[in-house]
Design an enzyme around this catalytic site. Structure first.
Site, short mmCIF file in Angstrom:
data_model
loop_
_atom_site.label_atom_id
_atom_site.label_comp_id
_atom_site.label_asym_id
_atom_site.label_seq_id
_atom_site.Cartn_x
_atom_site.Cartn_y
_atom_site.Cartn_z
CG HIS A 86 -1.69 -1.09 1.59
ND1 HIS A 86 -1.20 -2.20 2.23
CD2 HIS A 86 -3.01 -1.32 1.38
CE1 HIS A 86 -2.18 -3.07 2.39
NE2 HIS A 86 -3.29 -2.58 1.89
CD GLU A 144 -6.89 -11.90 2.46
OE1 GLU A 144 -6.44 -10.92 1.82
OE2 GLU A 144 -7.03 -11.91 3.68
CG HIS A 201 -10.73 -11.51 2.34
ND1 HIS A 201 -10.33 -10.45 1.56
CD2 HIS A 201 -10.07 -11.36 3.52
CE1 HIS A 201 -9.47 -9.69 2.23
NE2 HIS A 201 -9.30 -10.23 3.43
CD GLU A 223 -7.49 -8.52 -1.00
OE1 GLU A 223 -6.51 -7.96 -1.54
OE2 GLU A 223 -7.51 -8.83 0.20
CG ASP A 264 1.98 -1.02 3.34
OD1 ASP A 264 1.31 -0.66 4.32
OD2 ASP A 264 1.60 -1.85 2.50
CG ASP A 269 -8.81 -11.11 7.04
OD1 ASP A 269 -8.61 -12.26 6.61
OD2 ASP A 269 -8.52 -10.07 6.41
CG ASP A 272 -3.11 -9.94 3.00
OD1 ASP A 272 -2.53 -9.50 4.00
OD2 ASP A 272 -4.11 -9.40 2.49
C1 XLS Z 1 -7.44 -6.92 4.32
C2 XLS Z 1 -6.96 -7.09 2.97
C3 XLS Z 1 -5.79 -6.20 2.59
C4 XLS Z 1 -5.64 -6.17 1.10
C5 XLS Z 1 -4.84 -5.03 0.57
O1 XLS Z 1 -8.18 -7.73 4.86
O2 XLS Z 1 -6.65 -8.44 2.78
O3 XLS Z 1 -4.63 -6.61 3.22
O4 XLS Z 1 -5.07 -7.36 0.64
O5 XLS Z 1 -5.39 -3.82 0.89
NI NI Z 2 -5.64 -9.25 1.18
NI NI Z 3 -7.49 -9.87 4.44
#
Ligand code: XLS
Ligand code: NI
Ligand code: NI
Length: 441
Positions: free
Chosen positions: A100, A267, A270, A231, A103, A306, A338
């Site tokens: 990001h 992900e 998620h 995402e 970061d 998460d 991640d």
């Molecule tokens: C948060 C997300 C984040 C994204 C990028 O739950 O996974 O880390 O991958 O913003």
């Molecule tokens: Ni992510």
């Molecule tokens: Ni995540």
């Protein structure tokens, strides 16, 4: 060896495994699997935020890891992060990274200050990564941390906040292009709502689509050739996130004519938060032509948030890699961890073990998935299960040549069809998958 106490991790067969030694037992980067090296098939990436920024704080306690990497003033700290990132990526043999905007550079007092920090530090990071042969898998903008985004960014009730978010995305796109990024991600951290008592849902979603189309237009204008990704995530931080899951996002993209411009970054954690399996989300993306990239991690069966654990579940990784193979492999995407080590793993070197664990899990998964594909039994089972669609009435229906009247006549003539219904043999097939995992060497 400056920030981490380890030489480069290499492959050592599992038979030669020694207690306490750090080595890959499945990830053998140059080994050819289905015509490509494991390195090319897996395209592993480091998540900058978890690995070089977050210090293992949680809701009830402060950080336990120090990630200033010996720096004292903010600019020095972020330069050291870049150096530490390159060293770490060399240690665990990662080719790609993801970040990001916030970061890689700290926010200043004003947006102009922040952008200046980002210019200086992205130049520095780009230099370090180029020198080490590391590539940017994707960049993104952090539109969820700063309090200005408490009600949303692209879906904020305030047009000023929306404009600020757009400015941030513009800059993050420029940095991504400058660093040669293959992708740009939108994860809608605050793009959702807590209560409809204060929310104009229709306007918020339209505005989100506006931000996305402007971003695509601008990105292409400045020469971004990579993929744009959404995402999906169903909840956390907001109760209702608009990008709930792959199917919801695909519907949204179709409604706003954005399906041609976006792919999905799926992900694992998620997926399970949305009440789906990881494979379901990947398959949904694949069959709709929008499979893009993966955030590889794992949730906890007992926890409803998460947890972003390093993946150790070889079964899930196998089914994931099966989908990746079916999708034709990664193009611009890859497998980004991640993931974060647990708070009790309180040494920076534990992160090395986290990546070894995750990379070996997916390498084993790739080998098992390749066996499943080469063996062909599962595919053959599915083809056979649907064979009635290739001839006779099935083919006629598929060709769009059948009518309701005709189907009714056919059914009346056919009489009982229960005799054509065969077992799905789920347990047998599950056994086949297990066998392929065990057969790997
Ligand atoms: C948060 C997300 C984040 C994204 C990028 O739950 O996974 O880390 O991958 O913003
Ligand atoms: Ni992510
Ligand atoms: Ni995540």
């Amino acid at each position: 060896m400056k920030y981490f106490n380890s030489e480069k991790i290499t492959y050592k067969s599992i038979d030669e495994r020694r207690q306490g030694e750090r080595a890959f037992h499945w990830y053998d980067p140059d080994r050819i699997v289905l015509g490509k090296t494991m390195r090319e098939q897996l395209k592993f990436a480091a998540s900058y935020w978890h690995t070089f920024v977050a210090e293992s704080a949680d809701m009830f306690g402060t950080g336990v890891l120090n990630k200033s990497f010996g720096g004292t003033d903010p600019i020095e700290i972020y330069k050291n992060k870049a150096d530490a990132a390159a060293e770490f990526m060399n240690v665990v043999d990662l080719d790609y990274y993801c970040f990001h905007d916030r970061d890689i550079a700290p926010e200043g007092k004003t947006l102009a200050d922040t952008n200046r920090n980002l210019d200086e530090l992205s130049d520095y990071l780009g230099g370090v990564m180029a020198k080490n042969g590391k590539k940017l898998l994707w960049g993104t903008a952090n539109l969820f941390n700063n309090p200005r985004y408490m009600h949303g960014a692209g879906t904020a009730p305030s047009a000023d906040v929306f404009a600020f978010a757009a400015a941030q995305v513009k800059k993050a796109l420029e940095v991504t292009v400058k660093l040669g990024g293959n992708g740009y991600v939108f994860w809608g951290g605050r793009e959702g709502y807590e209560t409809l008592l204060n929310t104009d849902m229709a306007l918020e979603q339209e505005n989100m689509a506006r931000l996305l189309s402007m971003a695509v237009e601008y990105g292409r204008k400045i020469g971004f050739k990579g993929d744009f990704y959404i995402e999906p995530k169903p909840k956390e931080p907001t109760k209702h996130q608009y990008d709930f899951d792959a199917a919801t996002v695909i519907g949204f993209l179709r409604k706003y004519d954005l399906l041609k411009d976006f792919k999905l970054n799926i992900e694992a954690n998620h997926a399970t938060l949305a009440g789906h399996t990881f494979r379901h989300e990947l398959a949904t993306a694949r069959v709709n032509g929008v499979f893009g990239s993966i955030d590889a991690n794992q949730g906890d069966m007992l926890l409803g948030w998460d947890t972003d654990e390093f993946p150790f579940d070889v079964y899930e990784a196998t089914l994931c890699m099966l989908e990746v193979i079916k999708a034709g492999g990664f193009t611009n995407g890859g497998l980004n961890f991640d993931a974060k080590i647990r708070r009790g793993s309180c040494s920076l070197d534990d992160m090395i073990d986290g990546y070894i664990l995750g990379m070996d899990t997916f390498a084993h998964g790739l080998l098992a998935a390749a066996k499943i594909v080469e063996d062909g039994e599962l595919d053959a089972f599915i083809s056979d299960r649907y064979a009635s669609w290739n001839t006779g009435i099935g083919k006629k229906i598929r060709d769009g040549a059948a009518t309701m009247e005709e189907l009714s006549e056919y059914a009346l003539m056919r009489g009982d069809v229960l005799s054509t219904v065969r077992s799905g043999r789920q347990e047998y097939l599950e056994h086949v998958v297990n066998d392929k995992i065990y057969e790997c060497k």
